[in-house]
Scaffold this motif. Structure first.
Motif, PDB file in Angstrom:
ATOM      1  N   HIS A  63       0.835  -1.210   0.000  1.00  0.00           N
ATOM      2  CA  HIS A  63       0.000   0.000   0.000  1.00  0.00           C
ATOM      3  C   HIS A  63       0.867   1.256   0.000  1.00  0.00           C
ATOM      4  N   THR A  64       1.933   1.223  -0.783  1.00  0.00           N
ATOM      5  CA  THR A  64       2.832   2.363  -0.870  1.00  0.00           C
ATOM      6  C   THR A  64       2.558   3.153  -2.147  1.00  0.00           C
ATOM      7  N   ASN A  82      -1.033  -7.051  -4.294  1.00  0.00           N
ATOM      8  CA  ASN A  82      -0.633  -5.710  -4.728  1.00  0.00           C
ATOM      9  C   ASN A  82      -1.816  -4.954  -5.293  1.00  0.00           C
ATOM     10  N   ALA A 118      -1.418  -1.496  -5.041  1.00  0.00           N
ATOM     11  CA  ALA A 118      -0.776  -0.182  -5.015  1.00  0.00           C
ATOM     12  C   ALA A 118      -0.438   0.274  -6.427  1.00  0.00           C
ATOM     13  N   ARG A 119       0.783   0.009  -6.855  1.00  0.00           N
ATOM     14  CA  ARG A 119       1.232   0.323  -8.209  1.00  0.00           C
ATOM     15  C   ARG A 119       2.052  -0.852  -8.717  1.00  0.00           C
TER      16      ARG A 119
END
Length: 335
Positions: free
Chosen positions: A203-204, A230, A232-233
């Protein structure tokens, strides 16, 4: 005052802005804004973009009157912030939408993997096969969850994990010890988290520091049989490393709502025709294809944010970003 909205197709969204931004000239363009798709109209004072837009220096320079770029997303890695700043153009985002939405989706993916729900549903739907062979999963209760990134989404994931009676370890470049105290979890190093967690969830934001945060040097530190989530990205995970960890049966599975080079994967025929990708990028596209077909992998089309409530929050905050800027009190500025 002319405002351009890019990558916006739904009539209800257009109607929202027409109703809530009266008195301004609003132009809606279905396609994402890129160097290859610059519009004929270039005299916008404000542009609103979305995740597939690529706001490069060339794109920014093409709009001589541009004063604000507001993205209808939390992430803004598709906008050249230093160049925008050099041109005195502000950039705003939607910092808080979907924090519960994405956290809930994360657990949907987690349960789908740990209990093999997708495989079971597919088997029944396609083959009318009600046997249980190969479908034994595991409980989340009492397992250790590793949360990488404890911002709004990550902290909500921690809260949901408590409802499953999971132990939580976290890693963040900027630990929030008060959050750890109130939510009863521990911060640790990335290495220790990977070694300890049964499930790791990302979650970055994406930036230079988080590029390939999970990579070939550390992915095999993860517990054998553990799961990777994942939402996030895609670029936070090195695709080659994930591919190797899966085909060597080191990881038990992966659930990915985002992929490295996902835009190129969507437009692969155009990419191959242009022959502009590097060997590494083409290799990543190939591995993404293989990942899609692995039975222990679930891939969804970047939709963790996609709920009725989150969409409304995006529209509402974008409206607020535009109005506050025009009133001389800009909000949610990211540089």
């Amino acid at each position: 005052m002319k405002i351009g909205f890019f990558e916006i197709t739904e009539t209800e969204k257009k109607d929202y802005f027409i109703q809530n931004l009266p008195g301004y000239e609003l132009i809606f363009i279905d396609k994402p804004l890129t160097e290859e798709s610059l519009p004929q109209i270039l005299d916008f004072d404000i542009i609103s973009v979305f995740v597939n837009c690529q706001v490069t220096p060339k794109v920014i320079t093409a709009f001589p009157r541009l004063r604000l770029i507001t993205t209808r997303s939390t992430g803004f890695d598709n906008i050249d912030l230093p160049f925008a700043k050099s041109k005195n153009i502000m950039v705003a985002n939607v910092p808080a939408y979907g924090s519960h939405t994405v956290a809930e989706y994360t657990f949907g993916l987690m349960l789908a993997l740990s209990r093999k729900i997708y495989q079971a549903a597919y088997r029944v739907k396609v083959g009318e096969d009600f046997t249980l062979q190969g479908l034994r999963g595991f409980d989340l209760c009492s397992k250790t969850l590793g949360v990488i990134g404890t911002g709004k989404i990550g902290s909500n994931v921690v809260s949901i994990a408590q409802g499953f009676n999971m132990k939580v370890l976290a890693f963040d470049a900027f630990p929030n010890e008060e959050l750890a105290r109130t939510h009863n979890f521990l911060y640790t190093s990335l290495e220790e988290l990977l070694k300890t967690a049964d499930v790791v969830t990302l979650h970055t934001p994406y930036n230079e520091q988080t590029h390939h945060l999970i990579n070939r040097q550390n992915i095999f530190l993860m517990k054998k049989g553990s799961l990777l989530i994942n939402t996030a990205r895609g670029q936070v995970v090195e695709t080659e490393a994930l591919f190797q960890a899966l085909i060597q049966n080191h990881l038990g599975g992966a659930a990915l709502d985002v992929l490295e080079e996902e835009k190129e994967l969507k437009d692969e025929m155009e990419v191959l025709a242009k022959n502009t990708q590097s060997a590494e990028e083409l290799k990543t596209i190939l591995h993404n294809h293989i990942l899609i077909n692995l039975p222990q992998v679930i891939i969804t089309p970047h939709m963790a944010f996609y709920s009725k409530e989150a969409e409304f929050a995006i529209l509402e905050t974008t409206e607020e970003n535009i109005k506050s800027f025009l009133q001389g009190n800009p909000k949610n500025i990211v540089h």
